[in-house]
Scaffold this motif. Sequence first.
Motif, PDB file in Angstrom:
ATOM      1  N   VAL A  62      46.848 101.125  37.475  1.00 40.03           N
ATOM      2  CA  VAL A  62      45.861 100.624  36.516  1.00 40.03           C
ATOM      3  C   VAL A  62      46.166  99.154  36.259  1.00 40.03           C
ATOM      4  O   VAL A  62      47.243  98.669  36.603  1.00 40.03           O
ATOM      5  CB  VAL A  62      45.915 101.409  35.189  1.00 40.03           C
TER       6      VAL A  62
ATOM      7  N   ASP B 159      37.226  97.805  30.870  1.00 42.36           N
ATOM      8  CA  ASP B 159      37.776  97.555  32.197  1.00 42.36           C
ATOM      9  C   ASP B 159      39.021  96.678  32.009  1.00 42.36           C
ATOM     10  O   ASP B 159      38.876  95.476  31.751  1.00 42.36           O
ATOM     11  CB  ASP B 159      36.716  96.849  33.055  1.00 42.36           C
ATOM     12  N   ASP B 160      40.235  97.188  32.110  1.00 42.88           N
ATOM     13  CA  ASP B 160      40.570  98.526  32.535  1.00 42.88           C
ATOM     14  C   ASP B 160      41.448  99.200  31.475  1.00 42.88           C
ATOM     15  O   ASP B 160      42.251 100.074  31.766  1.00 42.88           O
ATOM     16  CB  ASP B 160      41.313  98.455  33.864  1.00 42.88           C
TER      17      ASP B 160
ATOM     18  N   GLU C 295      44.606  91.881  38.354  1.00 39.13           N
ATOM     19  CA  GLU C 295      43.521  92.506  39.114  1.00 39.13           C
ATOM     20  C   GLU C 295      42.230  91.717  39.002  1.00 39.13           C
ATOM     21  O   GLU C 295      41.482  91.590  39.983  1.00 39.13           O
ATOM     22  CB  GLU C 295      43.318  93.947  38.635  1.00 39.13           C
TER      23      GLU C 295
ATOM     24  N   ASP D  70      39.901 102.671  37.532  1.00 33.95           N
ATOM     25  CA  ASP D  70      39.179 101.499  37.060  1.00 33.95           C
ATOM     26  C   ASP D  70      37.778 101.936  36.635  1.00 33.95           C
ATOM     27  O   ASP D  70      37.454 103.128  36.672  1.00 33.95           O
ATOM     28  CB  ASP D  70      39.113 100.444  38.168  1.00 33.95           C
TER      29      ASP D  70
ATOM     30  N   SER E 133      39.165  96.719  43.603  1.00 35.87           N
ATOM     31  CA  SER E 133      40.107  97.241  42.620  1.00 35.87           C
ATOM     32  C   SER E 133      41.532  96.922  43.050  1.00 35.87           C
ATOM     33  O   SER E 133      41.767  96.192  44.014  1.00 35.87           O
ATOM     34  CB  SER E 133      39.932  98.761  42.490  1.00 35.87           C
TER      35      SER E 133
END
Length: 388
Positions: A71, A191-192, A225, A246, A301
Amino acid sequence: MTPPPIDTDYLRDTLMDLLLTPSPSGRTGAVMQLIGEHIAALGLPMSVTRRGLLRTTLPGDRSDVGRAVVVHADTIGCMVKRLKDNGRLEVVPVGTHSARFAEGAHVTIFLDDLDRRYTGTVLPLMASGHTYGDEVDTQGVGWPLVEIRVDEPVTSAADLVALGIQVGDFVALDAAPQLTPAGYVKSRHLDDKAGVAALLAAVKAVRAAGRSLPVDAHLLVTVGEEIGMGATHGLDDTVAELVAVDNAVIAPGQRSSAFAANIAMMDSTGPFDYHLTRRLIRLAEEHGIPVRRDIFNHYRSDAAPAIESGLECRAALVGFGVDASHGHERTHLDGLVRVAELLAVYLTSELTFRQFDLTAEGSLEDFPSVSVQPAEPEPLLPPRERNG
């Protein structure tokens, strides 16, 4: 078989704490401390890399092969580009998002002095209908066409300098989370952070239920990310499977739902692993978890940088449904619970191909074809009986 029960109150409260902790890419220290506190409370050790990725491991029956769930804690945001002569700030985006959805946002401006910060608002250059009339409706959209009004008595660049504001200061879009009576969560930065909360809730459920894991499960929390540098490191070649968690896009033409666990079949980088995606779908169906399949065109992602960095593993994506992603986002607690349930089931399940995936490579005759998708794979051989 039913999934281990998810503590919905824990999931909700954890999500709210995360949302109220600003973490634009590049300035994620505070939220990582918070996540670390949650992991420590679950009784798990952890380590942090030089770049700030956090890793912990749920021990399984085997440690010579494992899986990873990834994550990310960073969010979109802004950075000060210029101190303007009118006492306002020109900013540029951190991460990919449109100035259209930043207009009207309340923000927090972080100075190098950690004890000082200011509030403000993102406004279009023509912000007053009483002054500009219909021009307010016809002005364009873009970052050069917005500015931040700082909530201090400033009218010049010199005034901003006196406050200590500098080029390169981070600007966080305030999340402003709300939980509606119908169970919707409205907030920026789902997110996220919703994915982080769902994963923590899944781990809590697995540990509370006392369920054993067949292999080590590595949990990785990344911090880049949104700028394309998520899971670039922190995992090794013992990882046979990687599942990123995600947002799943809710919009016209998409199939994702805010009330289900959503499985991405493909994103902008290409298809996800054939076997692992279908294994996740089968696990959801076997455990009565609502599941949807979807394809995301303008999306990548944590799975992408992991594979691009050379990690030799199968990769898949589980998503919680988000309406208006990277804008005025909304999801539903029911969907987050479904994602947590699927993650809990996945963590306690066997690897998709327990024999072949023991090592990063094997023989061609043993390589699983698209016609080989085991409903329940054979038990893993103990390490001493393994052969290439």
